[in-house]
Design a protein around this motif. Sequence first.
Motif, short mmCIF file in Angstrom:
data_model
loop_
_atom_site.label_atom_id
_atom_site.label_comp_id
_atom_site.label_asym_id
_atom_site.label_seq_id
_atom_site.Cartn_x
_atom_site.Cartn_y
_atom_site.Cartn_z
N THR A 67 0.84 -1.20 0.00
CA THR A 67 0.00 0.00 0.00
C THR A 67 0.88 1.25 0.00
O THR A 67 0.64 2.19 -0.77
CB THR A 67 -0.94 0.00 1.22
N ALA A 68 1.91 1.27 0.84
CA ALA A 68 2.82 2.42 0.90
C ALA A 68 3.51 2.64 -0.44
O ALA A 68 3.82 3.78 -0.81
CB ALA A 68 3.85 2.22 2.01
N GLY A 69 3.73 1.58 -1.19
CA GLY A 69 4.36 1.70 -2.50
C GLY A 69 3.55 2.55 -3.47
O GLY A 69 4.11 3.16 -4.39
N LEU A 70 2.24 2.63 -3.25
CA LEU A 70 1.41 3.48 -4.11
C LEU A 70 1.73 4.96 -3.89
O LEU A 70 1.68 5.76 -4.82
CB LEU A 70 -0.07 3.19 -3.88
N ILE A 71 2.09 5.30 -2.65
CA ILE A 71 2.53 6.68 -2.36
C ILE A 71 3.82 6.96 -3.13
O ILE A 71 3.97 8.01 -3.76
CB ILE A 71 2.74 6.89 -0.85
N SER A 72 4.73 6.00 -3.09
CA SER A 72 5.99 6.15 -3.83
C SER A 72 5.72 6.36 -5.32
O SER A 72 6.41 7.16 -5.97
CB SER A 72 6.86 4.91 -3.61
N ALA A 73 4.73 5.67 -5.85
CA ALA A 73 4.39 5.83 -7.27
C ALA A 73 3.92 7.25 -7.58
O ALA A 73 4.31 7.82 -8.60
CB ALA A 73 3.32 4.82 -7.67
N VAL A 74 3.11 7.82 -6.70
CA VAL A 74 2.65 9.20 -6.92
C VAL A 74 3.84 10.15 -6.85
O VAL A 74 4.01 11.03 -7.72
CB VAL A 74 1.56 9.62 -5.91
N ILE A 75 4.69 9.99 -5.85
CA ILE A 75 5.85 10.86 -5.68
C ILE A 75 6.81 10.73 -6.86
O ILE A 75 7.28 11.72 -7.41
CB ILE A 75 6.55 10.59 -4.34
N GLY A 76 7.10 9.52 -7.27
CA GLY A 76 8.08 9.29 -8.32
C GLY A 76 7.60 9.55 -9.73
O GLY A 76 8.41 9.78 -10.63
N GLU A 77 6.28 9.55 -9.91
CA GLU A 77 5.74 9.71 -11.26
C GLU A 77 4.99 11.03 -11.47
O GLU A 77 4.87 11.48 -12.60
CB GLU A 77 4.77 8.56 -11.58
N GLN A 78 4.48 11.64 -10.38
CA GLN A 78 3.60 12.79 -10.55
C GLN A 78 4.01 14.03 -9.75
O GLN A 78 4.00 15.13 -10.28
CB GLN A 78 2.16 12.43 -10.14
N LEU A 79 4.28 13.85 -8.45
CA LEU A 79 4.48 15.01 -7.57
C LEU A 79 5.59 14.75 -6.56
O LEU A 79 5.36 14.01 -5.60
CB LEU A 79 3.17 15.35 -6.84
N PRO A 80 6.77 15.28 -6.75
CA PRO A 80 7.23 16.08 -7.86
C PRO A 80 7.44 15.31 -9.16
O PRO A 80 7.44 15.89 -10.23
CB PRO A 80 8.54 16.67 -7.36
N GLY A 81 7.64 14.00 -9.09
CA GLY A 81 7.76 13.22 -10.31
C GLY A 81 9.17 12.77 -10.60
O GLY A 81 10.00 12.64 -9.70
N HIS A 82 9.43 12.53 -11.87
CA HIS A 82 10.73 11.99 -12.32
C HIS A 82 11.88 12.84 -11.81
O HIS A 82 11.85 14.06 -11.88
CB HIS A 82 10.77 11.91 -13.84
N GLY A 83 12.90 12.17 -11.27
CA GLY A 83 14.06 12.86 -10.72
C GLY A 83 13.98 13.13 -9.23
O GLY A 83 14.96 13.56 -8.62
#
Length: 147
Positions: A67-83
């Motif tokens: 479940t926590a991995g879904l937060i990582s997906a939002v952070i890594g892909e959307q906000l702030p996103g890549h990088g």
Amino acid sequence: MLDNLPRGTIVIEDLEIGMMRHLQKVVTDRDIEMFAQVSTDRNPVHLDDAYARDTIFEGRIAHGMLTAGLISAVIGEQLPGHGTVYLGQTLKFMAPVRPGDMVRAEVTVETIDHARRRVTLATRCLVGDTVVLKGEAVVLAPSRKFD
């Protein structure tokens, strides 16, 4: 997965307090099995119906870190996103996620330290109206100047 904005990067210069992004995903039996395989966490509360029925959860539950991995997906892909680079994350697990549940992961900008490129994000996951996980992440955000 369902989310509210395309993938990419929002550099720190363009972030604003209160900015929010999310995604939604149904957690499947296959997700749980794959997470058990990758993490090597084969606790029967996640994988064995008979065992899990006799626990306080009265049935199988997803791994909290799935479940926590879904937060990582939002952070890594959307906000702030890549990088974006994770510096820290707190998590409080409030309720179980079960196979078949639709989880909504939300990330909201709380504070921005432009000089250090640090962003503090409020994080939470919901199943319906129930908060199943909440916490806070600190990240190093990408910058137009450096990346």
